[in-house]
Design an enzyme around this catalytic site. Structure first.
Site, PDB file in Angstrom:
ATOM      1  N   CYS A 109      -3.017 -16.301 -24.757  1.00  0.00           N
ATOM      2  CA  CYS A 109      -3.385 -17.660 -25.139  1.00  0.00           C
ATOM      3  C   CYS A 109      -2.155 -18.448 -25.598  1.00  0.00           C
ATOM      4  O   CYS A 109      -1.281 -18.740 -24.805  1.00  0.00           O
ATOM      5  CB  CYS A 109      -4.477 -17.616 -26.204  1.00  0.00           C
ATOM      6  SG  CYS A 109      -5.305 -19.204 -26.434  1.00  0.00           S
ATOM      7  N   HIS A 237      -8.867 -13.807 -24.048  1.00  0.00           N
ATOM      8  CA  HIS A 237      -8.524 -12.957 -25.198  1.00  0.00           C
ATOM      9  C   HIS A 237      -9.061 -11.530 -25.056  1.00  0.00           C
ATOM     10  O   HIS A 237     -10.195 -11.258 -25.459  1.00  0.00           O
ATOM     11  CB  HIS A 237      -9.118 -13.559 -26.473  1.00  0.00           C
ATOM     12  CG  HIS A 237      -8.421 -14.789 -26.937  1.00  0.00           C
ATOM     13  ND1 HIS A 237      -7.364 -14.759 -27.810  1.00  0.00           N
ATOM     14  CD2 HIS A 237      -8.624 -16.091 -26.641  1.00  0.00           C
ATOM     15  CE1 HIS A 237      -6.943 -15.994 -28.050  1.00  0.00           C
ATOM     16  NE2 HIS A 237      -7.691 -16.829 -27.347  1.00  0.00           N
ATOM     17  N   GLU A 239      -8.215  -8.980 -26.786  1.00  0.00           N
ATOM     18  CA  GLU A 239      -8.352  -8.383 -28.117  1.00  0.00           C
ATOM     19  C   GLU A 239      -9.660  -8.786 -28.774  1.00  0.00           C
ATOM     20  O   GLU A 239     -10.038  -8.210 -29.796  1.00  0.00           O
ATOM     21  CB  GLU A 239      -7.148  -8.767 -28.991  1.00  0.00           C
ATOM     22  CG  GLU A 239      -7.219 -10.134 -29.672  1.00  0.00           C
ATOM     23  CD  GLU A 239      -7.008 -11.317 -28.731  1.00  0.00           C
ATOM     24  OE1 GLU A 239      -6.842 -11.097 -27.512  1.00  0.00           O
ATOM     25  OE2 GLU A 239      -7.030 -12.475 -29.213  1.00  0.00           O
TER      26      GLU A 239
END
Lengths: 277, 986
Positions: A109, A237, A239
């Site tokens: 990002c 994302h 994560e």
């Protein structure tokens, strides 16, 4: 010492793969990126940018460098721009060495925005050069929504081994990938550097259509890597999908306990264990 | 001469900012233009040579892939008018500040003192507008006069100006001299009142007289003479007293002595609403729950989350600032409550935000009174402020609501909440215990002090009037705050400070004044405070509410380590003075004593208010005759009501997943568009323990009876939590009161009634909390939500936001609201009664009156217990709270959330009208679906409780309703989805 770090290395078993997670100046996905890398088997430390600048030699102890998401410098001027300049001027040589040593990087990002704006990606001919960018979504707004991704099946990106496709959240206002010109785009495509594309839920191309392609990215590009496949930059994302319960519809279908995003970090740790330690 | 760099999208590339502006002008102002091109302008007031200017233009400000740019030349072309909008002097300019850092990196040298970068925006407009239109566009859509300036230029004007700045540099010129004035209080009563008004003290006559009496006290006089101070108070002393004694800070109405007369004429005296109802409820519940850690006295309430962590929760309002500047008011609202959490205990890490807004209808078509903005503009600005504040701080938004009522035209309500987490032990000590010690240094961290936000505490203690000050408005700087928060959490874990609190209302005056209570005094040297610009009077330095600042107490032996870490983290920290045991709050300026206030008088000298409250039950309106018309048409219309329809487009713009802890998001189901009842997060990686957050707010019932307004709000918040699988006994609450002025006076002739409404509301709060075992762990009141200019007065409907938080023992057991599969049985839990009063259905039909919904807490408690067991046992496939829009809305939302059809029959619900069955807003109800194989086990848990099986989930994607009088109506789910989602897709 940053919050959440172990106050001493009391671990009995030596952990061989070490990851550094950049923090400071408005980076805000550092905790969960650290957490994902730990779950994938790495010893991960969150380190403030100023602490690296003060002593670049501390990078030598690490194998994986993560530039997490966030709002570095408030996205002022353009997202990632000021942090990109700071890295370029203060850590340019150190990052050059990192890459030449064949170590791994992931930029998520805001981190992806930083890497393209300082020219580390796409790294044509091994050179830092700004030939792509990430700019305002066609919608003109920041949006948080889940999208579907498909991996280039022929990819040699070490981060994406065995990852055919997956759903992940996007959370950005400036995620539209734009190459400088058609030649840059063709070179990215031909070199296998376009590794992640936005697709429809059935796996067919998003073909630029909102919301499947959430930002109007050229060629539905969600992520690219360097020619060697060791540096991955992506807008979504990974994560943020490490547990089943992260998925917006997990209460419906029987999803596996582990979120699909974790495999990306596992791949890197595995590669580092085999090749870098 | 300053340099000017203009940057815009290359010709031929899509300009999203321009398109969004063009669309907004059409939607909000009805002005249609052919094209808008938006350019970023950076005015660099610094000495740069040509080579340096070119370097910063190309390397910093321009993205070569997409941008064109110019230095000292005009970039816009092919337009008819340009409008440039920039900040007024002294307004926080975040982009300008970041740009200065970027220039320093690029050139390898910092800008010189006094040099700076200023950001402005140029809108190049083509087609269909006059110069007058452009003035209106600037004033009503692009700029806020309070904080911004603009110029409009035609193409011809621009030719003569090529490349030079259109706006003057926003330099702060010295406006007040740093002097201290004595103020004579030996005045007749009328002049004391006038003095209070003129200086924005917001103090009543009896309070001014208490101060007068204090300064007449011979002992005080003698002490002042010894200290070399004048007999008269200084301006800073009166300012400190006014701020500390403000309604905002002292909650004088909630602590007043109230003589309450009920509808029978019986009278009783209530000594403090806070003690009698709020604190009493918590004290009672505290006997039955064992997880309270710290309530009411810190910046936020703290409860035990697990063996290793505490959880903090707080909600604040920022109504008055948001009325004047929706964006600035809202962003400072959210980053302000974040600081409350950072200042709770030894400092919590923020892990969630909530937002609840109240506005007049965005489709309001009447005349907007002076000094107010159109509700649509308020909504956009407030939403953008909360979005930027939360997103840039990296704190996920997990729950919220937008509520509409015509009287919020007078003042919008902006509730911002934040939750945080902290290890139970920090640096070897319990993390909820803190306190400055004598000898500890007073250190201010974070931003600098300016004139922004002066008088915020006293300003919010008055109605909005002609003279409401522009300086009460501030702009937030989330990145400065984020850096400060990261730094302070590191310092916390290293044990580098003994106490921490935020600088919010009242600024240093409040933070230092509060922290000084533990050691018993403080000396502070105001000339040491870092300023944004010169020219602030000492009282302004002490009272400024400039954002992004925390105050900590640092032991002398930790100071070097604290300041060194601060420097490494690029955070400004300054020693301003020292805590002591003098019993006085003393301020010095350049060595001269300018303030010496007794701590006891400062904190406890405010006289208690004595107020009258008289309750009159509202006249019962005639029973409504409800006819069953086209129920599907009615259902579509109710789903499209502003209080019911989807707010997804607003929520999508919030980052609601940063920190990667979310378990239940705002929107659920296969298409991620079904409206969830509560947000659930899992804050500790590797643990299945979670936190659920919900809210309840029902101002629409206030005119009928504030007792039931409060009861319904509390019940709504609780059942939202029960719906996802929470349990009573593990729920904590926050109460945020927003009231119109309830003090009887010439300008508030119905004050006694409004105060009685408040009393009844507090009674309901007590009843709800003690029945449901909910301790109130923190709360706030905002008591002057009126607008009055000339004869025009608007008072908001009395409103309470009830925020509830539950500890979830196992997040993998929670349920979502979307129906899961065809064949599942549909149940309604709870009694449906004819309670259409205040309902969305009546509002849609343009009717008032009717029976307000009531709550039977004891019956509801039993039902909630059974439902919690059913969910914990895995018997529930989906569960959805039934609130605005009644059963009709809840059933439709459950079906469309699951993208499946449903067939329900209303005849078994025990009411004699299909309309009442669908649209009555009876409380304590749920729509639940259960897999057919589990129905017997499910029903067995509800023996003797109101549970009715009314239908089943279908695969045919049709919503079919049958009922009395031969009702059999059907509609495709997608048609209901469109009705619900389309009204606010902007």
């Amino acid at each position: 010492m940053l919050e959440g770090q172990p106050s001493g290395s009391r671990k009995v078993q030596p952990v061989s793969v070490r990851a550094i997670v950049l923090t400071g100046f408005g980076i805000n996905c550092d905790n969960e990126t650290q957490s994902a890398l730990k779950r994938a088997g790495a010893a991960a430390d969150r380190i403030h940018l100023n602490d690296i600048i003060d002593d670049v030699s501390r990078l030598d102890a690490y194998h994986i460098f993560a530039v997490p998401g966030g709002f570095s410098f408030g996205d002022d001027i353009a997202s990632g721009k000021i942090l990109a300049n700071r890295l370029r001027y203060k850590l340019g040589d150190a990052l050059r060495k990192w890459i030449d040593d064949g170590k791994l990087m992931i930029a998520i990002c805001n981190g992806f925005q930083v890497l393209v704006k300082m020219g580390i990606l796409p790294l044509f001919d091994g050179e830092f050069a700004r030939v792509t960018t990430l700019t305002h979504n066609d919608s003109g707004r920041f949006e948080n929504r889940w999208i579907h991704l498909k991996t280039d099946p022929a990819t040699r990106c070490v981060w994406l081994k065995g990852v055919e496709g997956l759903p992940l959240p996007v959370r950005h206002g400036e995620g539209k990938f734009v190459p400088q010109n058609d030649e840059v785009l063709r070179r990215l495509q031909a070199g296998g550097q376009v590794v992640l594309r936005y697709v429809k839920p059935d796996g067919s191309p998003a073909a630029g259509a909102f919301p499947w392609n959430p930002n109007g990215a050229i060629d539905d590009i969600a992520g690219i890597c360097d020619p060697e496949g060791r540096i991955l930059g992506l807008m979504p994302h990974p994560e943020a999908f490490v547990d089943r319960t992260n998925h917006p519809a997990w209460t419906r279908a029987g999803l596996p306990d582990e979120g699909a995003g974790l495999q990306i970090f596992r791949n890197a740790v595995e590669f580092a264990r085999t090749n870098l330690v | 001469m300053p340099h000017r760099i203009e940057v815009g999208m290359k010709a031929g590339l899509h300009d999203p900012a321009g398109d969004a502006t063009r669309q907004r002008l059409a939607e909000d102002l009805g002005i249609r233009v052919d094209d808008v091109h938006v350019l970023d302008v950076y005015t660099i007031n610094a000495r740069l040579d040509d080579d340096e200017l070119e370097r910063v233009r190309t390397e910093l400000f321009t993205d070569p892939i997409i941008h064109d740019s110019t230095a000292n030349a005009s970039l816009a072309a092919g337009y008819d008018y340009v409008i440039e909008v920039g900040f007024r002097p002294g307004v926080t300019d975040n982009v300008g500040k970041s740009a200065a850092e970027g220039i320093a990196d690029t050139l390898g040298r910092s800008l010189a003192p006094g040099e700076a970068v200023y950001k402005s925006t140029l809108y190049a407009i083509k087609g269909g507008v006059s110069a007058q239109d452009c003035e209106r566009i600037a004033r009503d859509a692009l700029a806020n006069e309070l904080i911004e300036r603009w110029v409009v230029k035609s193409r011809d004007d621009m030719k003569s100006l090529d490349g030079t700045s259109l706006l003057d540099l926003p330099l702060v010129t010295q406006q007040s001299s740093p002097e201290v004035h004595r103020i004579d209080l030996e005045l007749p009563d009328g002049q004391l009142v006038q003095l209070s008004r003129d200086r924005m003290f917001a103090l009543e006559l009896h309070e001014m007289k208490a101060i007068q009496a204090h300064f007449r006290d011979p002992a005080v006089r003698a002490a002042r003479t010894r200290a070399g101070l004048s007999a008269e108070p200084t301006d800073i002393e009166l300012e400190i007293l006014a701020q500390t004694w403000s309604e905002h800070c002292k909650h004088k109405i909630f602590n007043a002595l109230i003589e309450y007369t009920d509808e029978t004429g019986a009278t009783r005296v209530i000594d403090s609403l806070f003690k009698t109802y709020v604190k009493a409820a918590t004290d009672d519940v505290a006997k039955r729950v064992d997880w309270l850690v710290s309530v009411f006295h810190d910046n936020a309430g703290l409860i035990r989350f697990d063996d290793d962590h505490n959880f903090a929760l707080k909600c604040e309002t920022h109504n008055s600032p948001s009325a004047l500047d929706p964006y600035g008011g809202a962003i400072t609202g959210i980053v302000g409550v974040n600081r409350d959490i950072l200042g709770a205990g030894m400092g919590c890490r923020c892990i969630l935000n909530t937002d609840v807004f109240c506005f007049a209808s965005p489709w309001f078509d009447g005349e907007v009174p002076p000094r107010l903005f159109h509700p649509r503009r308020v909504l956009r600005g407030v939403h953008r402020g909360v979005k930027d504040g939360g997103n840039q701080s990296g704190i996920p938004n997990v729950n919220g609501a937008i509520v509409f009522h015509e009287r919020f035209l007078g003042k919008p309500l902006v509730f911002c909440g934040t939750g945080g987490i902290i290890p139970r032990t920090v640096a070897g000590k319990p993390s909820h215990e803190k306190g400055a010690r004598p000898g500890d240094l007073i250190v201010m961290c974070g931003g600098r002090i300016g004139k922004d936000g002066i008088h915020g505490a006293t300003f919010s203690s008055e109605e909005l009037h002609e003279g409401s000050p522009a300086t009460a408005v501030q702009i937030g700087d989330p990145i400065t705050q984020k850096k400060m928060a990261d730094f302070l959490l590191e310092a916390r874990d290293l044990g580098l400070y003994t106490c921490i609190t935020d600088n919010g209302a009242g600024g240093l005056s409040s933070s230092v004044g509060e922290m000084a209570r533990t050691p018993g005094g403080a000396d502070i040297h105001l000339e040491k405070a870092p300023l944004k610009y010169a020219g602030l009077a000492p009282w302004e330095i002490f009272l400024s509410e400039a954002q992004e600042r925390m105050t900590v107490s640092v032991p002398p032996d930790k100071l070097d380590a604290f300041l060194a870490l601060s420097r490494r983290r690029a955070v400004e920290s300054t020693v301003l003075g020292e805590f002591n045991q003098s019993g006085k709050l003393q301020c010095f300026y350049n060595g001269e004593l300018i303030c010496s206030l007794d701590m006891a008088f400062l904190h406890d000298g405010v006289p208690k208010m004595k107020l009258q409250a008289v309750w009159q039950a509202p006249a019962r309106e005639p029973e409504l005759l409800v006819r069953d018309n086209d129920v599907m048409a009615d259902l579509k219309a109710v789903l499209a009501m502003p209080n019911v329809c989807s707010k997804e487009s607003f929520v999508r713009m919030y980052d609601h997943e940063v920190l990667a802890q979310s378990v239940l998001k705002q929107f659920q189901g296969p298409l991620h568009d079904g409206p969830g009842d509560a947000g659930v997060i899992r804050p500790v990686p590797g643990s299945d323990r979670g936190i659920a957050i919900s809210c309840g707010i029902c101002p629409k019932y206030s005119d009928l009876d504030t007792y039931w307004m409060m009861a319904c709000a509390a019940d709504e918040a609780v059942r939202n939590l029960i719906a996802i699988g929470a349990e009573l006994g593990l729920i904590a609450g926050l109460d945020n009161f927003c009231w119109p002025d309830p003090v009887q006076s010439e300008k508030t002739p119905d004050g006694a009634y409004k105060l009685a409404q408040l009393v009844r509301c507090c009674e309901a709060l007590y009843d709800a909390c003690t029945a449901y075992d909910i301790p109130l762990i923190s709360g706030k009141d905002s008591m002057k939500n009126d607008y009055k200019i000339g004869e025009h007065k608007i008072s908001i409907p009395p409103t309470v936001l009830f925020t509830a938080a539950a500890i979830i023992r196992d997040v993998t057991r929670v349920v979502s609201m979307d129906v899961k599969k065809p064949g599942d049985a549909v149940y309604v839990l709870g009694e449906t009664r004819n309670e259409l009063g205040g309902s969305e259905y009546l509002a849609m039909k343009g009717q008032s009156g009717g029976q307000v919904p009531t709550v039977d807490f004891e019956r509801a408690r039993k039902l909630y217990g059974a439902l919690s067991s059913a969910i914990r046992s895995g018997l529930v496939a989906s569960c959805h709270d039934c609130s605005d829009g009644g059963l009709g809305a809840a059933l439709a939302e459950s079906a469309l959330g699951g993208s499946l059809g449903m067939h329900v029959d209303l005849s078994g619900l025990g009411v004699d009208s299909n309309t009442v069955a669908l649209f009555s807003e009876s409380q304590s109800r749920f729509v639940v679906t259960v897999e057919s194989a589990q129905t017997a086990a499910f029903e067995s848990l509800f023996a003797g409780l109101p549970v009715r099986r009314i239908g089943e989930v279908r695969a045919d994607a049709a919503f079919r309703v049958t009922g009395r009088d031969g009702l059999d109506a059907s509609m495709p789910i997608d048609e209901l989805r469109t009705a619900w989602k389309s009204p606010m897709q902007w």
